[in-house]
Motif scaffolding. Structure first.
Motif, PDB file in Angstrom:
ATOM      1  N   TYR A 390       0.697  -1.409  -0.002  1.00  0.00           N
ATOM      2  CA  TYR A 390       0.190  -0.248  -0.162  1.00  0.00           C
ATOM      3  C   TYR A 390       0.830   1.390  -0.053  1.00  0.00           C
ATOM      4  O   TYR A 390       0.201   2.637   0.053  1.00  0.00           O
ATOM      5  CB  TYR A 390      -0.736   0.185   1.062  1.00  0.00           C
ATOM      6  CG  TYR A 390      -2.352  -0.739   1.387  1.00  0.00           C
ATOM      7  CD1 TYR A 390      -2.602  -0.938   0.207  1.00  0.00           C
ATOM      8  CD2 TYR A 390      -1.893  -1.902   2.380  1.00  0.00           C
ATOM      9  CE1 TYR A 390      -4.203  -1.690   0.294  1.00  0.00           C
ATOM     10  CE2 TYR A 390      -2.557  -2.577   2.529  1.00  0.00           C
ATOM     11  CZ  TYR A 390      -4.487  -2.977   1.016  1.00  0.00           C
ATOM     12  OH  TYR A 390      -4.931  -4.219   1.190  1.00  0.00           O
ATOM     13  N   ASP A 391       2.405   0.856  -0.400  1.00  0.00           N
ATOM     14  CA  ASP A 391       2.867   1.965   0.070  1.00  0.00           C
ATOM     15  C   ASP A 391       2.529   3.855  -1.343  1.00  0.00           C
ATOM     16  O   ASP A 391       2.625   4.164  -0.319  1.00  0.00           O
ATOM     17  CB  ASP A 391       4.428   1.908  -0.044  1.00  0.00           C
ATOM     18  CG  ASP A 391       5.379   1.255   0.936  1.00  0.00           C
ATOM     19  OD1 ASP A 391       4.644   1.174   1.752  1.00  0.00           O
ATOM     20  OD2 ASP A 391       6.393   0.796   0.939  1.00  0.00           O
ATOM     21  N   LYS A 392       2.868   2.894  -2.252  1.00  0.00           N
ATOM     22  CA  LYS A 392       2.108   4.236  -3.404  1.00  0.00           C
ATOM     23  C   LYS A 392       0.287   4.154  -2.703  1.00  0.00           C
ATOM     24  O   LYS A 392       0.454   5.713  -3.437  1.00  0.00           O
ATOM     25  CB  LYS A 392       2.515   3.361  -4.228  1.00  0.00           C
ATOM     26  CG  LYS A 392       3.527   2.883  -5.420  1.00  0.00           C
ATOM     27  CD  LYS A 392       3.761   2.633  -6.735  1.00  0.00           C
ATOM     28  CE  LYS A 392       5.092   2.509  -7.619  1.00  0.00           C
ATOM     29  NZ  LYS A 392       5.786   3.352  -6.848  1.00  0.00           N
ATOM     30  N   LEU A 393       0.090   3.337  -2.647  1.00  0.00           N
ATOM     31  CA  LEU A 393      -1.770   4.269  -2.221  1.00  0.00           C
ATOM     32  C   LEU A 393      -1.375   5.666  -0.962  1.00  0.00           C
ATOM     33  O   LEU A 393      -2.322   6.904  -1.857  1.00  0.00           O
ATOM     34  CB  LEU A 393      -2.459   3.132  -1.863  1.00  0.00           C
ATOM     35  CG  LEU A 393      -3.038   2.077  -3.253  1.00  0.00           C
ATOM     36  CD1 LEU A 393      -3.372   0.689  -2.604  1.00  0.00           C
ATOM     37  CD2 LEU A 393      -3.569   3.537  -4.364  1.00  0.00           C
ATOM     38  N   VAL A 394      -0.978   5.352   0.050  1.00  0.00           N
ATOM     39  CA  VAL A 394      -0.669   5.916   0.501  1.00  0.00           C
ATOM     40  C   VAL A 394      -0.079   7.205   0.400  1.00  0.00           C
ATOM     41  O   VAL A 394      -0.527   8.768   0.889  1.00  0.00           O
ATOM     42  CB  VAL A 394       0.115   5.199   2.039  1.00  0.00           C
ATOM     43  CG1 VAL A 394       0.078   5.967   3.127  1.00  0.00           C
ATOM     44  CG2 VAL A 394      -0.588   3.805   2.629  1.00  0.00           C
ATOM     45  N   GLN A 395       0.677   7.401  -0.537  1.00  0.00           N
ATOM     46  CA  GLN A 395       1.918   8.622  -0.562  1.00  0.00           C
ATOM     47  C   GLN A 395       0.300   9.421  -1.319  1.00  0.00           C
ATOM     48  O   GLN A 395       0.413  10.539  -1.301  1.00  0.00           O
ATOM     49  CB  GLN A 395       2.578   8.432  -1.890  1.00  0.00           C
ATOM     50  CG  GLN A 395       4.181   7.721  -0.973  1.00  0.00           C
ATOM     51  CD  GLN A 395       4.972   7.154  -1.655  1.00  0.00           C
ATOM     52  OE1 GLN A 395       4.942   7.580  -2.948  1.00  0.00           O
ATOM     53  NE2 GLN A 395       6.166   6.243  -1.524  1.00  0.00           N
ATOM     54  N   LEU A 396      -0.437   8.599  -2.018  1.00  0.00           N
ATOM     55  CA  LEU A 396      -1.204   9.333  -3.210  1.00  0.00           C
ATOM     56  C   LEU A 396      -2.298   9.910  -2.101  1.00  0.00           C
ATOM     57  O   LEU A 396      -2.847  10.828  -2.805  1.00  0.00           O
ATOM     58  CB  LEU A 396      -2.211   8.383  -3.710  1.00  0.00           C
ATOM     59  CG  LEU A 396      -1.139   8.001  -5.598  1.00  0.00           C
ATOM     60  CD1 LEU A 396      -1.693   6.580  -6.289  1.00  0.00           C
ATOM     61  CD2 LEU A 396      -1.080   9.387  -6.480  1.00  0.00           C
ATOM     62  N   HIS A 397      -2.882   9.206  -1.126  1.00  0.00           N
ATOM     63  CA  HIS A 397      -4.546  10.225  -0.348  1.00  0.00           C
ATOM     64  C   HIS A 397      -3.163  10.392   1.209  1.00  0.00           C
ATOM     65  O   HIS A 397      -3.962  10.497   1.969  1.00  0.00           O
ATOM     66  CB  HIS A 397      -4.808   8.990   0.281  1.00  0.00           C
ATOM     67  CG  HIS A 397      -5.499   8.156  -0.596  1.00  0.00           C
ATOM     68  ND1 HIS A 397      -5.856   7.071  -1.443  1.00  0.00           N
ATOM     69  CD2 HIS A 397      -7.115   8.507  -1.439  1.00  0.00           C
ATOM     70  CE1 HIS A 397      -5.934   6.278  -2.411  1.00  0.00           C
ATOM     71  NE2 HIS A 397      -7.121   7.716  -2.408  1.00  0.00           N
ATOM     72  N   SER A 398      -2.107  11.394   0.759  1.00  0.00           N
ATOM     73  CA  SER A 398      -1.216  11.373   2.349  1.00  0.00           C
ATOM     74  C   SER A 398      -1.678  13.054   2.727  1.00  0.00           C
ATOM     75  O   SER A 398      -2.191  13.070   3.400  1.00  0.00           O
ATOM     76  CB  SER A 398       0.635  12.177   1.787  1.00  0.00           C
ATOM     77  OG  SER A 398       0.163  12.726   0.202  1.00  0.00           O
ATOM     78  N   ASP A 399      -2.440  13.447   1.417  1.00  0.00           N
ATOM     79  CA  ASP A 399      -3.574  14.473   2.247  1.00  0.00           C
ATOM     80  C   ASP A 399      -4.881  14.388   2.844  1.00  0.00           C
ATOM     81  O   ASP A 399      -5.128  15.244   3.490  1.00  0.00           O
ATOM     82  CB  ASP A 399      -3.348  15.536   0.764  1.00  0.00           C
ATOM     83  CG  ASP A 399      -2.483  15.944   0.231  1.00  0.00           C
ATOM     84  OD1 ASP A 399      -0.933  16.505   0.493  1.00  0.00           O
ATOM     85  OD2 ASP A 399      -2.069  16.275  -1.577  1.00  0.00           O
TER      86      ASP A 399
END
Length: 419
Positions: A390-399
């Motif tokens: 989920y690393d990339k998904l977490v980055q995309l939803h960091s805001d």
């Protein structure tokens, strides 16, 4: 000169009474459940427990398959509520009057056991039940009902139809009573008038049951009732197509999950080897059974082996698979991957299959309808910590300030399940 005034002599205004009533009720409400936490953390954790275990049959503020839950700690003690949630069958068997009353009220439908829930989880669950957002609970209940109807869920449509039919029958009876009274009054009035012989005979004619039964009005009423009942039965049947909740077939070997998964604490993954690596959890072969049972000798039966275990030996000796009966079935049009949920999502087996370690004979615990799955995707938080998937998904939803849920990563897309 001092003047003493009695309290009874002081005029009470309407606003004063309202303020006193508000303070009294507010104090009672504040002190009603001092042991149930109203913290946001407890309510949020309790909501997760509710959605995973209770929402299929219960709503907070309205009756569903089971009773409305809000206010349960006012109606019952907290210890009673916890005991009923954990093992309602045991409480009913003990002769508890309140438990037996509920059991009778809901057509002797027993609630599944939840002994796997810890005291902390039960406390959080009660916090959500008592202090969860009422407006959100009602809105979510309405939305879930719509999804459940689209997915083949049952309950609400049947209740509505029953209410409508009952109202129609009551209205019909009232109409008949009113007509009878009108006819009686008119008959008395006309008899006091000077009427011709034919008119008088017509007015005072006796009630003829055969004529009523043959009349067009009676035929229309009976036909309408029959059509309504047939339609209700057909709709109830349509809403339950494909829903096998509670299905508990007899298996060719009396295998006890309560003994193996419960008493001996054998992990589910040991027997269901595909659960973390493939789409299907797979049914264990006789060879997996023999990994243990070739070293176990139960007294009784052929050569000291029990009758049920002998069936495993026979299957291995004859190179024939054991014909287990599949319990959990999804339609061919729905795609479900165990490894995605268990290995990646970190979902416990009990979330979908219920307290499997307590089942002597396994049954389908959850409804497994589309509405049930969608609700889980809406409410379940993504376990992203320490999971590279989920690393990339977490980055995309960091805001985003809210927790990342399954719905945020495509969990509500049609093609995810209906490929």
């Amino acid at each position: 000169m001092s003047i003493k005034r009695s309290l009874l002599g002081v005029p009470l205004r309407l606003s004063t009474l309202a303020l006193m009533l508000f303070l009294v009720l507010g104090a009672q409400s504040f002190a009603a459940n001092p042991d149930v936490s109203d913290s946001e953390e407890a309510i949020s954790a309790g909501k997760s427990v509710f959605n995973a275990n209770c929402k299929t049959c219960h709503k907070l503020d309205q009756k569903y398959t089971g009773p409305a839950l809000r206010g349960v700690t006012d109606r019952r003690s907290i210890e009673w509520a916890k005991s009923f949630i954990k093992n309602s069958a045991a409480l009913i068997a003990s002769g508890d009057a309140q438990a037996n009353a509920l059991y009778s009220e809901y057509n002797n439908l027993a609630m599944p056991q939840h002994e796997f829930l810890s005291d902390t989880e039960l406390d959080n669950l009660l916090s959500y039940i008592e202090y969860g957002d009422k407006e959100a609970a009602v809105a979510e209940g309405a939305g879930d009902g719509e999804v459940a109807q689209a997915a083949g869920g049952s309950g609400v449509p049947s209740e509505y139809l029953t209410i409508i039919l009952a109202v129609l029958v009551v209205v019909l009876l009232l109409i008949l009573i009113v007509l009878g009274l009108i006819i009686s009054v008119l008959t008395k009035y006309l008899n006091n008038q000077k009427l011709e012989e034919d008119d008088s005979e017509f007015i005072n004619q006796k009630f003829d049951v055969k004529k009523v039964l043959r009349s067009d009005a009676f035929v229309v009423i009976v036909t309408a009732l029959v059509i309504a009942l047939v339609a209700k039965t057909a709709i109830d049947g349509l809403y339950t197509i494909g829903v096998q909740q509670g299905y508990q077939p007899k298996q060719p070997i009396a295998f006890s999950h309560q003994l193996h998964a419960g008493q001996y604490e054998i992990e589910c993954q040991y027997c269901h080897t595909g659960v973390e690596i493939g789409k299907s959890a797979n049914i264990p072969s006789a060879n997996i059974c023999m990994n243990c049972h070739q070293h176990i000798q139960n007294v009784g039966g052929k050569e000291g082996i029990s009758t049920e275990i002998q069936k495993i030996y026979d299957a291995v000796d004859n190179n024939q698979p054991i014909e287990w009966v599949r319990i959990h079935n999804l339609p061919d049009l729905a795609y479900f991957n165990h490894s995605q949920h268990v290995a990646v999502g970190g979902i416990e087996c009990q979330t979908c299959h219920g307290p499997i370690e307590e089942m002597e004979v396994v049954y389908q615990h959850s409804s497994l309808t589309m509405g049930w799955c969608i609700d889980c995707h809406r409410q379940t938080d993504i376990k992203a910590a320490g999971n590279e998937y989920y690393d990339k998904l977490v980055q995309l939803h960091s805001d985003s300030k809210n927790a990342l849920k399954v719905k945020d990563i495509g969990g509500l897309e049609c093609a995810k399940c209906h490929y």
